[in-house]
Design an enzyme around this catalytic site. Structure first.
Site, short mmCIF file in Angstrom:
data_model
loop_
_atom_site.label_atom_id
_atom_site.label_comp_id
_atom_site.label_asym_id
_atom_site.label_seq_id
_atom_site.Cartn_x
_atom_site.Cartn_y
_atom_site.Cartn_z
N PRO A 14 18.53 75.95 20.75
CA PRO A 14 17.43 75.03 21.04
C PRO A 14 17.34 74.56 22.49
O PRO A 14 18.36 74.28 23.13
CB PRO A 14 17.72 73.84 20.11
CG PRO A 14 19.16 73.95 19.76
CD PRO A 14 19.46 75.41 19.76
N ASN A 15 16.10 74.50 22.95
CA ASN A 15 15.71 74.00 24.26
C ASN A 15 16.02 74.95 25.42
O ASN A 15 15.62 74.68 26.56
CB ASN A 15 16.32 72.62 24.55
CG ASN A 15 15.82 71.58 23.56
OD1 ASN A 15 14.62 71.42 23.38
ND2 ASN A 15 16.73 70.90 22.88
N ARG A 19 12.94 72.16 33.45
CA ARG A 19 13.40 70.77 33.38
C ARG A 19 14.89 70.73 33.74
O ARG A 19 15.60 71.71 33.57
CB ARG A 19 13.24 70.21 31.97
CG ARG A 19 11.91 70.49 31.32
CD ARG A 19 11.00 69.27 31.34
NE ARG A 19 9.64 69.66 30.96
CZ ARG A 19 9.22 69.79 29.71
NH1 ARG A 19 10.02 69.52 28.72
NH2 ARG A 19 7.98 70.16 29.45
N TYR A 75 21.08 72.59 34.73
CA TYR A 75 21.04 73.96 34.22
C TYR A 75 20.52 74.99 35.23
O TYR A 75 20.43 76.17 34.90
CB TYR A 75 20.17 74.01 32.95
CG TYR A 75 20.73 73.16 31.84
CD1 TYR A 75 21.95 73.49 31.26
CD2 TYR A 75 20.07 72.03 31.38
CE1 TYR A 75 22.49 72.71 30.26
CE2 TYR A 75 20.60 71.24 30.37
CZ TYR A 75 21.81 71.59 29.81
OH TYR A 75 22.35 70.83 28.83
N ASN A 95 24.76 81.58 22.93
CA ASN A 95 24.68 80.24 23.50
C ASN A 95 23.96 79.39 22.45
O ASN A 95 22.72 79.38 22.39
CB ASN A 95 23.92 80.22 24.83
CG ASN A 95 23.96 78.84 25.47
OD1 ASN A 95 24.37 77.85 24.83
ND2 ASN A 95 23.54 78.74 26.72
N ALA A 139 22.85 72.92 21.69
CA ALA A 139 23.34 71.70 21.03
C ALA A 139 23.93 71.97 19.65
O ALA A 139 24.80 71.22 19.18
CB ALA A 139 22.21 70.68 20.93
N GLU A 194 31.23 83.02 22.54
CA GLU A 194 30.50 81.77 22.75
C GLU A 194 30.32 81.57 24.26
O GLU A 194 31.29 81.65 25.01
CB GLU A 194 31.31 80.60 22.17
CG GLU A 194 30.70 79.24 22.45
CD GLU A 194 31.57 78.08 21.94
OE1 GLU A 194 32.52 78.32 21.16
OE2 GLU A 194 31.29 76.94 22.36
N HIS A 212 28.29 79.21 27.52
CA HIS A 212 27.52 78.04 27.97
C HIS A 212 27.27 78.16 29.46
O HIS A 212 28.15 78.60 30.21
CB HIS A 212 28.28 76.75 27.69
CG HIS A 212 28.56 76.56 26.24
ND1 HIS A 212 27.59 76.16 25.35
CD2 HIS A 212 29.69 76.75 25.52
CE1 HIS A 212 28.11 76.12 24.14
NE2 HIS A 212 29.38 76.47 24.21
N ARG A 251 31.45 67.42 30.90
CA ARG A 251 30.27 66.62 30.57
C ARG A 251 30.62 65.55 29.53
O ARG A 251 31.78 65.19 29.37
CB ARG A 251 29.15 67.55 30.11
CG ARG A 251 28.77 68.58 31.20
CD ARG A 251 27.60 69.43 30.79
NE ARG A 251 26.40 68.62 30.58
CZ ARG A 251 25.30 69.08 29.98
NH1 ARG A 251 25.26 70.34 29.58
NH2 ARG A 251 24.26 68.30 29.81
#
Ligand code: CA2
Length: 143
Positions: free
Chosen positions: A9-10, A17, A22, A73, A76, A97, A99, A106
């Site tokens: 998601p996103n 944004r 990112y 990835n 969330a 996995e 990121h 973070r």
């Protein structure tokens, strides 16, 4: 050899944004970079994104017998999704996995991944390079 890249998601908002977290690269540009490297390595890839947990679960289930490795990835959902964890475990496909950001540098809630225990390994914090390193890891760990 075929590698499936899944994005959660996103991630469709990349480059539009929060560039301070990112970066400025869009998901389409990341896909292009991954495709270039895959072509050099003689690997076929498929690159998908969904905001829906169930869609990601479906794609992981369907990957069995079609792909040799999965690069994920989960965004969330990494930190929340037992459904994704169960799908990865049941598919039996070697899963990497990845990121973009270093999740351990973070917020605390990003330090826990529900999917890490069922993945071969984790690459986190290298921006676009996380995807390229993910492809290399997928090739080395293919079933
Ligand atoms: O660093 C990563 O790749 C993450 O998987 C990105 C996720 C985050 O929830 C994980 O903790 C780490 C967030 C992806 C959202 O991407 C956006 C892109 C542009 C604008 C807003 C969100």
């Amino acid at each position: 050899m075929r590698v499936l890249f899944l994005n959660g998601p996103n991630l469709n908002l990349l480059g539009q944004r929060e560039p301070h977290i990112y970066g400025k690269t869009t998901l389409a540009e990341i896909e292009t970079r991954v495709r270039e490297l895959a072509a050099k390595m003689g690997v076929e890839i498929e690159f998908r994104q969904s905001n829906c947990e169930g869609q990601l679960v479906d794609w992981i289930q369907e990957a069995r017998g079609i792909f040799d490795s999965l690069v994920l990835n989960a965004a969330a959902y990494t930190h929340t999704s037992i459904a994704l964890r169960d799908a990865i475990a049941s598919t039996g496909l070697p899963t990497i996995e990845i990121h973009l950001s270093n999740v351990h540098a973070r917020e605390e809630f990003r330090h826990r991944s529900l999917i890490s225990p069922v993945c071969r390994g984790v690459i986190s914090g290298f921006g676009v390079m996380s995807y390229l390193l993910g492809l290399e890891a997928a090739i080395v760990n293919a079933s």
